[in-house]
Scaffold this active site. Structure first.
Site, PDB file in Angstrom:
ATOM      1  N   TYR A   1     -34.346  53.039 128.248  1.00 31.52           N
ATOM      2  CA  TYR A   1     -35.073  54.027 127.325  1.00 31.52           C
ATOM      3  C   TYR A   1     -36.154  54.730 127.958  1.00 31.52           C
ATOM      4  CZ  TYR A   1     -31.884  52.249 123.966  1.00 31.52           C
ATOM      5  OH  TYR A   1     -30.598  51.768 123.125  1.00 31.52           O
TER       6      TYR A   1
ATOM      7  N   GLU B   1     -28.665  42.562 126.819  1.00 32.58           N
ATOM      8  CA  GLU B   1     -30.116  42.518 127.103  1.00 32.58           C
ATOM      9  C   GLU B   1     -30.833  41.090 126.769  1.00 32.58           C
ATOM     10  OE1 GLU B   1     -31.880  45.358 124.411  1.00 32.58           O
ATOM     11  OE2 GLU B   1     -31.117  46.973 125.587  1.00 32.58           O
TER      12      GLU B   1
ATOM     13  N   ASN C   1     -28.773  49.408 130.215  1.00 34.45           N
ATOM     14  CA  ASN C   1     -29.649  49.983 128.823  1.00 34.45           C
ATOM     15  C   ASN C   1     -30.892  50.636 129.478  1.00 34.45           C
ATOM     16  OD1 ASN C   1     -27.607  48.997 127.481  1.00 34.45           O
ATOM     17  ND2 ASN C   1     -28.654  47.467 126.344  1.00 34.45           N
TER      18      ASN C   1
ATOM     19  N   GLU D   1     -26.402  51.766 127.127  1.00 38.51           N
ATOM     20  CA  GLU D   1     -27.156  52.450 125.929  1.00 38.51           C
ATOM     21  C   GLU D   1     -28.173  53.521 126.584  1.00 38.51           C
ATOM     22  OE1 GLU D   1     -29.474  49.534 123.411  1.00 38.51           O
ATOM     23  OE2 GLU D   1     -27.682  48.177 123.453  1.00 38.51           O
TER      24      GLU D   1
ATOM     25  N   ARG E   1     -18.509  51.289 122.196  1.00 37.43           N
ATOM     26  CA  ARG E   1     -19.248  49.837 122.550  1.00 37.43           C
ATOM     27  C   ARG E   1     -19.736  49.123 121.208  1.00 37.43           C
ATOM     28  NH1 ARG E   1     -24.557  48.254 124.454  1.00 37.43           N
ATOM     29  NH2 ARG E   1     -24.483  46.107 125.071  1.00 37.43           N
TER      30      ARG E   1
ATOM     31  N   HIS F   1     -24.775  40.127 120.965  1.00 38.58           N
ATOM     32  CA  HIS F   1     -26.031  41.212 120.678  1.00 38.58           C
ATOM     33  C   HIS F   1     -26.766  40.539 119.507  1.00 38.58           C
ATOM     34  CE1 HIS F   1     -26.945  45.496 121.099  1.00 38.58           C
ATOM     35  NE2 HIS F   1     -28.152  45.217 120.341  1.00 38.58           N
TER      36      HIS F   1
HETATM   37  O1  IFM Z   1     -31.564  49.117 118.876  1.00 39.77           O
HETATM   38  C1  IFM Z   1     -31.776  48.485 120.079  1.00 39.77           C
HETATM   39  C2  IFM Z   1     -30.502  47.768 120.487  1.00 39.77           C
HETATM   40  O2  IFM Z   1     -30.165  46.778 119.794  1.00 39.77           O
HETATM   41  C3  IFM Z   1     -30.713  46.892 121.853  1.00 39.77           C
HETATM   42  N1  IFM Z   1     -31.222  47.983 122.894  1.00 39.77           N
HETATM   43  C4  IFM Z   1     -32.365  48.687 122.361  1.00 39.77           C
HETATM   44  C5  IFM Z   1     -32.204  49.304 121.237  1.00 39.77           C
HETATM   45  C6  IFM Z   1     -33.286  50.335 120.799  1.00 39.77           C
HETATM   46  O3  IFM Z   1     -34.349  49.621 120.500  1.00 39.77           O
END
Ligand code: IFM
Length: 479
Positions: free
Chosen positions: A309, A175, A307, A384, A86, A130
């Site tokens: 985290y 995002e 995405n 992500e 990606r 992006h």
């Molecule tokens: O590095 C970023 C990415 O560009 C977008 N999503 C979160 C990642 C980590 O912060």
């Protein structure tokens, strides 16, 4: 774990044959070559060159020099056994000022990348946006200007014409939450505007760009099995234990409206949620939503990119105790939460990554289940997931990164558990293939499974890359 709850450290879990294992990057974070072959400046060039915006004054001028090293980076992907890659396309490489005829040299670079992927049997997943908006469009108001959405559609059409016979899956926006609320609300991202009204205006114009961009892509893409998507950083929101139930549910509802439903509403359901409009009535009257816009935005997609985290934990601020703002995106003078500044983001239980983000694979599993329940017909793709940790060092040609291996193991386990519970999850793109420019944090945060020495541009596989290679080849979570 001793209390019977899972610790997500399973091994041996097997993924289906058609599950796509890949890795992800983004143009400004890796490409460098900021002034080459007709590329114009983006808002991130301007922002990163503005003193005080980025840690250490870092910029993406050189980054991972991927623009010049694309062949060897492709070989690296093949060495890892990646099934998909990606990447994002830099709009100012294709149209230096965001309008007009496309730049052949810029498109040729992405053509070489896509051909190189296909030659190696790697599925190309292209993101159109992006975050690197051409600066010339920002000078006209950027995402607060409705016209930017129409310029985006033109750009999408050009890219579709050039690459649409080969790219397997398209993502319109990455995002848009960050583009709108961090770019125009808190101002910690480019272009650094701090206005709640501007942020909500940007939300709508980004949504409009998504819909117009999809339609433009569909008119120019020719590959028959092409899939279309958008990528959202859906927030997994929890109520703070020390707050009463009403405070928790009100705070969760408000943040869910701003962060999640502001995008899934128009994109997937064809309407902005009424509670979002009510919560933000003191910020904007939403008159920028014109008749017919929601129909333009609500285009069918094949896959929703997710995405993930970490989680956020919230409650309504009682107006007395000092308020914490642990929303994970740094301190700023502007607000990323227009109309809901009275929601408090509380510090969450660790462990944490180097970003200060809590590690919560259970939140990942729950998020996927929740999304599946909301949109049962919509397949999902992790576009992500990954982590930055301090201390990645090359010693004797190896980089030991046990925390990242553990993070990935636990999150792949969570994804697998969600699939066992019925979630239609099609694949997983680990963030990131390479250490890279982590926006306002510059080069201080390393997310790569491949280490990059920024002096020499030497790439070294971290232990997490070796672990991932084993997962891909065996299709089972390794020991
Ligand atoms: O590095 C970023 C990415 O560009 C977008 N999503 C979160 C990642 C980590 O912060």
């Amino acid at each position: 774990m001793t209390d019977g709850s899972p610790d997500y450290r399973d091994s041996g879990l097997e993924f289906p044959a058609d599950f796509v294992f890949g890795s992800a990057t983004a143009s400004y974070q890796i490409e460098g070559a900021a002034h080459e072959d007709g590329r114009g400046p983006s808002i991130w060039d301007t922002f990163s060159h503005t003193p005080g915006k980025i840690v250490n004054g870092d910029t993406g001028d050189v980054a991972d020099d991927h623009y010049h090293r694309v062949e060897s980076d492709l070989d690296l992907m093949a060495e890892l056994g990646l099934e998909s890659y990606r990447f994002s396309i830099a709009w100012p490489r294709v149209q230096a000022e965001g309008t007009g005829a496309p730049n052949d040299k810029g498109l040729a670079f992405y053509g070489r990348l896509v051909d190189g992927l296909l030659e190696r049997g790697i599925r190309p997943i292209a993101t159109l946006y992006h975050w690197d908006l051409p600066q010339a469009l920002e000078d006209l108001g950027g995402w607060t200007n409705r016209d930017t959405a129409y310029r985006f559609a033109d750009y999408a059409h050009h890219v579709g014409e050039a690459l649409g016979d080969r790219v397997a899956m398209w993502t319109t926006l990455n995002e848009p939450w960050c583009s709108a609320y961090l770019g125009y609300g808190s101002g910690v991202h480019a272009p650094g505007v701090t206005s709640g009204r501007a942020a909500l205006t940007a939300v709508h114009h980004l949504n409009l760009a998504h819909g117009l961009g999809l339609t433009a892509l569909r008119s120019s893409v020719t590959r028959p099995d092409t899939e279309y998507s958008a990528t959202l950083n859906i927030h997994m929101i929890r109520g703070a234990d020390d707050a009463d139930v009403d405070s928790q549910s009100e705070a969760v509802r408000r943040i869910d409206a701003l962060a999640n439903r502001a995008f899934t509403g128009p994109m997937l359901l064809g309407a902005y949620p009424q509670d979002l409009l009510d919560d933000t009535a003191n910020v904007t009257d939403w008159q920028f939503v014109r008749p017919g816009d929601l129909e333009l935005i609500n285009q069918p997609i094949d896959v929703l990119g997710v995405n993930y985290y970490s989680t956020v934990t919230v409650k309504m601020w009682d107006g007395h105790a000092p308020r914490s703002n642990a929303d994970g995106h740094g301190v700023s003078t502007g607000s990323a939460w227009p109309g809901s500044e009275n929601v408090e983001f509380v510090q969450q239980a660790g462990p944490y990554t180097a970003m200060g983000w809590n590690i919560a694979p259970d939140g990942f599993e729950q998020l996927l289940i929740d999304l599946h329940q909301q949109f049962p017909e919509l397949p999902l793709m992790i576009t992500e997931n990954g982590a930055a940790f301090d201390g990645d060092e090359v010693v004797d040609g190896r980089v030991h990164d046990p925390e990242r291996v553990d993070y990935l193991r636990r999150h792949f386990t969570a994804a697998h558990r969600a699939m066992q519970r019925g979630v239609d999850l099609r694949g997983y793109q680990v963030w990131s293939l390479l250490d890279n420019f982590e926006w306002a944090y510059g080069y201080t945060k390393r997310f790569g499974i491949v280490h990059v020495d920024y002096e020499t541009q030497q790439r070294t596989l971290k232990d997490s890359a070796h672990w991932y290679r084993e997962l891909i080849s065996s299709r089972r979570i390794p020991q």
